[in-house]
Design a protein around this motif. Structure first.
Motif, PDB file in Angstrom:
ATOM      1  N   GLU A  27     107.046  31.793  39.266  1.00 57.40           N
ATOM      2  CA  GLU A  27     106.725  30.885  40.370  1.00 57.40           C
ATOM      3  C   GLU A  27     107.983  30.353  41.039  1.00 57.40           C
ATOM      4  O   GLU A  27     108.011  30.088  42.232  1.00 57.40           O
ATOM      5  CB  GLU A  27     105.939  29.659  39.863  1.00 57.40           C
ATOM      6  CG  GLU A  27     104.620  29.957  39.205  1.00 57.40           C
ATOM      7  CD  GLU A  27     104.165  28.822  38.274  1.00 57.40           C
ATOM      8  OE1 GLU A  27     103.014  28.859  37.828  1.00 57.40           O
ATOM      9  OE2 GLU A  27     104.967  27.907  37.984  1.00 57.40           O
ATOM     10  N   ASN A  28     109.000  30.133  40.222  1.00 56.52           N
ATOM     11  CA  ASN A  28     110.174  29.402  40.705  1.00 56.52           C
ATOM     12  C   ASN A  28     111.209  30.293  41.383  1.00 56.52           C
ATOM     13  O   ASN A  28     111.955  29.845  42.253  1.00 56.52           O
ATOM     14  CB  ASN A  28     110.812  28.644  39.543  1.00 56.52           C
ATOM     15  CG  ASN A  28     111.888  27.694  40.009  1.00 56.52           C
ATOM     16  OD1 ASN A  28     111.594  26.728  40.718  1.00 56.52           O
ATOM     17  ND2 ASN A  28     113.131  27.978  39.649  1.00 56.52           N
ATOM     18  N   ASN A  29     111.275  31.562  40.984  1.00 54.26           N
ATOM     19  CA  ASN A  29     112.244  32.476  41.618  1.00 54.26           C
ATOM     20  C   ASN A  29     111.897  32.673  43.099  1.00 54.26           C
ATOM     21  O   ASN A  29     110.728  32.794  43.447  1.00 54.26           O
ATOM     22  CB  ASN A  29     112.213  33.852  40.928  1.00 54.26           C
ATOM     23  CG  ASN A  29     112.990  33.849  39.617  1.00 54.26           C
ATOM     24  OD1 ASN A  29     113.666  32.885  39.281  1.00 54.26           O
ATOM     25  ND2 ASN A  29     112.889  34.938  38.873  1.00 54.26           N
ATOM     26  N   ASP A  30     112.913  32.715  43.922  1.00 55.99           N
ATOM     27  CA  ASP A  30     112.721  32.993  45.352  1.00 55.99           C
ATOM     28  C   ASP A  30     113.062  34.460  45.615  1.00 55.99           C
ATOM     29  O   ASP A  30     114.247  34.835  45.553  1.00 55.99           O
ATOM     30  CB  ASP A  30     113.667  32.112  46.192  1.00 55.99           C
ATOM     31  CG  ASP A  30     113.419  30.619  46.012  1.00 55.99           C
ATOM     32  OD1 ASP A  30     112.251  30.187  46.085  1.00 55.99           O
ATOM     33  OD2 ASP A  30     114.413  29.886  45.799  1.00 55.99           O
ATOM     34  N   PRO A  31     112.063  35.295  45.936  1.00 54.92           N
ATOM     35  CA  PRO A  31     112.384  36.715  46.203  1.00 54.92           C
ATOM     36  C   PRO A  31     113.268  36.862  47.435  1.00 54.92           C
ATOM     37  O   PRO A  31     113.087  36.140  48.420  1.00 54.92           O
ATOM     38  CB  PRO A  31     111.001  37.345  46.460  1.00 54.92           C
ATOM     39  CG  PRO A  31     110.000  36.365  45.930  1.00 54.92           C
ATOM     40  CD  PRO A  31     110.631  35.010  46.054  1.00 54.92           C
ATOM     41  N   GLU A  74     112.151  34.584  50.586  1.00 53.66           N
ATOM     42  CA  GLU A  74     110.781  34.353  51.063  1.00 53.66           C
ATOM     43  C   GLU A  74     110.365  32.904  50.871  1.00 53.66           C
ATOM     44  O   GLU A  74     109.568  32.359  51.633  1.00 53.66           O
ATOM     45  CB  GLU A  74     109.806  35.266  50.314  1.00 53.66           C
ATOM     46  CG  GLU A  74     109.890  36.691  50.824  1.00 53.66           C
ATOM     47  CD  GLU A  74     108.766  37.558  50.285  1.00 53.66           C
ATOM     48  OE1 GLU A  74     107.730  37.022  49.855  1.00 53.66           O
ATOM     49  OE2 GLU A  74     108.951  38.779  50.291  1.00 53.66           O
ATOM     50  N   THR A  75     110.842  32.295  49.809  1.00 51.86           N
ATOM     51  CA  THR A  75     110.549  30.887  49.539  1.00 51.86           C
ATOM     52  C   THR A  75     111.886  30.183  49.316  1.00 51.86           C
ATOM     53  O   THR A  75     112.938  30.824  49.328  1.00 51.86           O
ATOM     54  CB  THR A  75     109.682  30.752  48.274  1.00 51.86           C
ATOM     55  OG1 THR A  75     110.332  31.486  47.218  1.00 51.86           O
ATOM     56  CG2 THR A  75     108.287  31.308  48.501  1.00 51.86           C
ATOM     57  N   ASN A  76     111.860  28.869  49.119  1.00 52.24           N
ATOM     58  CA  ASN A  76     113.115  28.148  48.921  1.00 52.24           C
ATOM     59  C   ASN A  76     112.962  27.059  47.861  1.00 52.24           C
ATOM     60  O   ASN A  76     113.286  25.904  48.075  1.00 52.24           O
ATOM     61  CB  ASN A  76     113.605  27.558  50.254  1.00 52.24           C
ATOM     62  CG  ASN A  76     115.012  26.988  50.145  1.00 52.24           C
ATOM     63  OD1 ASN A  76     115.740  27.274  49.187  1.00 52.24           O
ATOM     64  ND2 ASN A  76     115.404  26.164  51.099  1.00 52.24           N
ATOM     65  N   HIS A  77     112.419  27.471  46.708  1.00 52.91           N
ATOM     66  CA  HIS A  77     112.319  26.512  45.600  1.00 52.91           C
ATOM     67  C   HIS A  77     113.699  26.001  45.198  1.00 52.91           C
ATOM     68  O   HIS A  77     113.854  24.894  44.700  1.00 52.91           O
ATOM     69  CB  HIS A  77     111.659  27.185  44.398  1.00 52.91           C
ATOM     70  CG  HIS A  77     110.285  27.677  44.683  1.00 52.91           C
ATOM     71  ND1 HIS A  77     109.241  26.840  44.979  1.00 52.91           N
ATOM     72  CD2 HIS A  77     109.770  28.945  44.750  1.00 52.91           C
ATOM     73  CE1 HIS A  77     108.131  27.547  45.210  1.00 52.91           C
ATOM     74  NE2 HIS A  77     108.426  28.829  45.078  1.00 52.91           N
TER      75      HIS A  77
END
Lengths: 364, 364, 364, 364
Positions: free
Chosen positions: D257-261, D272-275
């Motif tokens: 969940e936490n890794n940002d691809p 893709e995300t910026n956790h």
């Protein structure tokens, strides 16, 4: 990295240009509880003030210091002490011409190279006025040292070819050249008169000692006490050489001459001589700290000089304005200030050197 | 504050004692992508190595450096470079006697005063061996400078009363005294022979220049380039004076003699002379940087000396062990290393001086 | 500025990569006279060592520390302590593949952006192995604190959704997750088993307290004790939030709930509660210092992930190699080390705060 | 070590107390050539100014800034910029009572413990007014960042239990609470009214982002960009927790969940995300930097509290004077300032990371 901060624990940050609104310094890391007043600091600034004699620029500056923070009910609070010195006599008009060319011996060219342009009014940040902040901060350091029984004293050792041959401490403040030898001062004045007639200037040497410095200050490798002193004193504009103790003459000496024998006196370890200038292996040895700063002749001379202008043309100039024919006497208190700042910092830095003393400190 | 770190951006931390397991240095802030090998660094260390001539301690140390980190596939990675130099020839037995007394001219007394006790084996951290880490780090700095077209060169200027009178760069590595004047080297050797016969030692002067330094390095107040150089060079054990350019002689000069006129040459601003040693207002001016370090005679002499012991008694001693009659030739590469380290740091520090260049840098 | 040095007076410099020859640290500024042995330091390193449980990478490393300098006859000398930990189990082959792409949640991409290339073996300098040097240095700091009656203790507060509900200090070292609650540890183990089956990983929280810290440590503005702790703990890879005392919950509290009333107890000032975590205005108040570090799940998961390669192509990867499904238990001693380092530094820094105490110190 | 200096290259030193003559800051290391005016800086100070709403202390201060140095013809010169803000509304009489006792949640007790006494007028140096210098300096940093295409924006994320649920940037300056959600602002105002009726206060959260930050800022070990931000933000009085990106929630997340691809978009690497909040391995990754500061409720509440006095007696007090029921809205610009200062410093620090870029820089 812009380098306007000096010291690690007892730490100052100076600011201000020759012809800006004011100059000043923030003194951080001063222990709480030290009595400090504006009058205390003013006494040091007055020794640096221009216009004190015919050998000093006729620019008139009161250099009146204001304490803006860090002192409460007459004592330092441990928070930063902000000191401000308004500029009152900015005659920028005098300087507009020099905007276009590079004065020999000045920082005009190097400022332009570094920053792309410069505040050319009176030399801007490279002016000798920059040292006002150092002296104000050095006054606070000296007040601190005084509480620990340490005394720093600087004076003019030589002007051009004229050297002091005797040392009378009271004499230092009796003559405009800050020489501890009244006769040498007379000869030096004559020499300077001649320099001025020739539209020329003179260099000289400032010597400085510190008494009462406990053994143990300074650290053995890069932060040697002598290294800190050398860096501090060389950071004063116009200083081109720094000597500790016997200084340059050690290179011609033999070990048997240069070593200072230890001996016992009244139950204490002492040295019979002090060629080392009070520092061994970078650490104070309890004897007098001694250093000398060699100061170049004022680069602003009134005779004709060759140089180039910003357009890359060879030109001939004559500098106008107000300039000291010698800066040595005004540098005396600056050397004293820098020495005091280094010692104050070294005193604080040394407190963590031994576990037994730290435990005692916190046992309270 | 223990002061084993030097530099602000290009930053080194040295460690190790004369008779510990090893000495070393961590070099941090080296830009990524610089080719560095153990052989590159070894070449510098070999110039400092003991046992190279009859004027150097017979202690044999390979001083073989190992790169433990920070280099990947032959290039620096931007992470800290750890360099280790094993000690192989610790003959501590020689030194057990000196545990009990204070050698004149050494740091024995001041270490005891500062720390309460000391590692007395070979001088511990105050030994000249401490400089091995500086030289290894200086080698990395020199490799970096080389990539930017800057070359630093140091040599022996004088030994005792014997001064070089000519400069032949190739000669520097031809004689054991690192003098650029073969005839002076012969005379200096004779002088040292005489010193050794008298169980005495000699001081001397190391001179160092740097060519190719761009204008603009150094900062105008406390971090003047000359202040940084002075602090760096004075932090080398045994250095008692530092001069920049004309150095001490400026104090006897007049402004008209000491100012360096600017002129145009081939479209560039140059100076006709270089009394300033390449630095104006604390900032490099594009001409040759020049400095001199005055080094005291080795304090470890074999003749009889007066001193005190740890029990507070006056005693007479004769120092034994392995000692250089002169440390000047071995200090040459140390002065060069410290100069290179200061310049490397100043180059990196200067990159943030101008908005236009920062914008260009990040426009990429 | 490369940032491998931490602390101002008690100051460490770490070096080394995951698959280099060794890792290490230079600890500078340790007061002279502190008993330190390799066994003392090893005890801390063993708590960080990989391979201790099935929740930790199976990489086997003895992590055997060597003291190379700064300790003489079992005690620190005040000179830098060089600690070296050889790498023995570098299986670089495992990592050759990752040279070509950027692992999500790792520093691969940012290292390439910053330095132009990277040491890809096991993450190079960005590997968790980097913390070995911190822990070795933290051991020295802890030994120092111990002499002053200060004790630092860290433990796992939660793993994923499993929180400790009780505190039994002895239990911390009884379970592989370093939880002070045996039942929570059981539930957390079950949770981790499930994570591993899903080829996934888990985050968690480390809590740390320090008892015996005297009032007065820390400085009121930028060097607040809590600011130093926050910076120190956030500098541990994978930490994404730091809380002091009640931490995030203060934002929802009212002043009447959050203020800690003072009261007298046995002649001493105490606080009835400790929402503040032992720090008021950035300065320790004499009560327990309390902080929490929130640690992200291990980014190296074995399930399939989307990413890009160095050629700028979208790709799908499966990470191989040896990786912890949770790093929280191994981070416990790292948080403890960083806390100890901050406190050691603050203790030394505070010694110069008051003139009266400085005078007493030097009256000796 | 007194800690009134922040930053390494872009470096500020603040000074001044709540009821002294003035407050100020020296900003050193600002690149030459940046246009800066008093009006530019005033715009930032006005956002911090007291008396802006009924939720802020009624103390009236113009907080009118003066530039005393470092700016010539409208542009920075590369020399230190001294900024001064006179205090005009010191009503010290209000505070004389608190000289004798320790207010819960304040630094009164810890200052007395550290320094032996304190400037009790309005909290002296521990007052929120201390942040005026930070904001003035942050304004200069923001002007610099702006030239490089970087924008920093902070706002109130929550007040007590009231959280923003939408983000409208224009709204931030429309309501006195600096919330980007008008409806949440209304609810928060109602909550604060209730707090004030109860003579109580409220905490809250400030969120801050930075767009346009290039990849590569920050250093991989102790000077991670997130570590610098955490230390900077935690140094603001009343901040008790700092989060980066997903912050505390990472401890409950799984790796998947936490890794940002990573993925390619328009020829650029993106996530893709910026956790992670824009930072990987301590180095900026080119995406939005995101952080949150948790701020405690104002400790000065008007309801009755238990405490002790300087004579060591338990007493009951009611605080008088002028105090904000919530400091969150006024802290918004302080968080923004500290973030801007960290980024400005990181930008300059990063310039020396790669040999190829340094060579290009000096090839000019």
């Amino acid at each position: 990295m812009a380098g306007n901060t000096f010291g690690k624990i007892f730490r100052i940050t100076t600011w201000g240009e020759s012809h800006g609104k004011a100059l000043g310094v923030v003194v951080d890391g001063v222990p709480a509880g030290l009595p400090v007043s504006e009058a205390d600091i003013q006494a040091f600034l007055d020794r640096r003030k221009p216009g004190a004699s015919r050998f000093s620029t006729p620019r008139k500056e009161a250099d009146a210091v204001q304490i803006l923070s860090g002192v409460f009910e007459g004592k330092t609070t441990g928070t930063p002490i902000s000191l401000l010195i308004p500029n009152t006599s900015q005659r920028s008009a005098d300087y507009s011409e020099i905007a276009s060319y590079y004065r020999p011996g000045h920082a005009d060219y190097t400022f332009d190279q570094k920053y792309g342009f410069r505040d050319y009014r009176g030399g801007g940040r490279s002016s000798g006025r920059e040292t006002a902040g150092r002296v104000a901060a050095g006054a606070v350091a000296s007040l601190f040292l005084d509480r620990l029984g340490i005394r720093v004293c600087a004076y003019t050792k030589s002007i051009g070819p004229v050297f002091c041959e005797r040392f009378c401490e009271e004499e230092i403040r009796n003559n405009p050249l800050c020489m501890p030898d009244a006769q040498a001062a007379c000869r030096a004045e004559a020499y300077l008169e001649e320099c001025m007639e020739r539209q020329d200037s003179s260099g000289g040497v400032v010597e400085c000692f510190a008494d009462g410095v406990p053994a143990g200050l300074g650290d053995p490798v890069f932060d040697k006490l002598d290294a800190a002193l050398a860096g501090a004193v060389m950071s004063i504009g116009a200083v081109k050489a720094v000597e500790i103790g016997d200084g340059t003459s050690v290179s011609r000496a033999r070990g048997s001459e240069n070593n200072d024998p230890f001996r016992m006196r009244n139950g204490h370890v002492e040295k019979e001589t002090n060629h080392a200038g009070g520092i061994l292996g970078g650490i104070s040895d309890g004897s007098r700290i001694l250093l000398r700063a060699h100061i170049k002749p004022t680069p602003s001379i009134f005779s004709e000089q060759q140089t180039v202008n910003r357009d890359g043309e060879d030109i001939t100039i004559r500098i106008k304005g107000r300039h000291d024919p010698v800066i040595v006497p005004r540098a005396v208190v600056v050397v004293e200030a820098m020495t005091a700042l280094v010692l104050a910092d070294a005193l604080l830095s040394n407190m963590g050197a031994r576990l037994d003393r730290i435990r005692e400190f916190y046992r309270r």
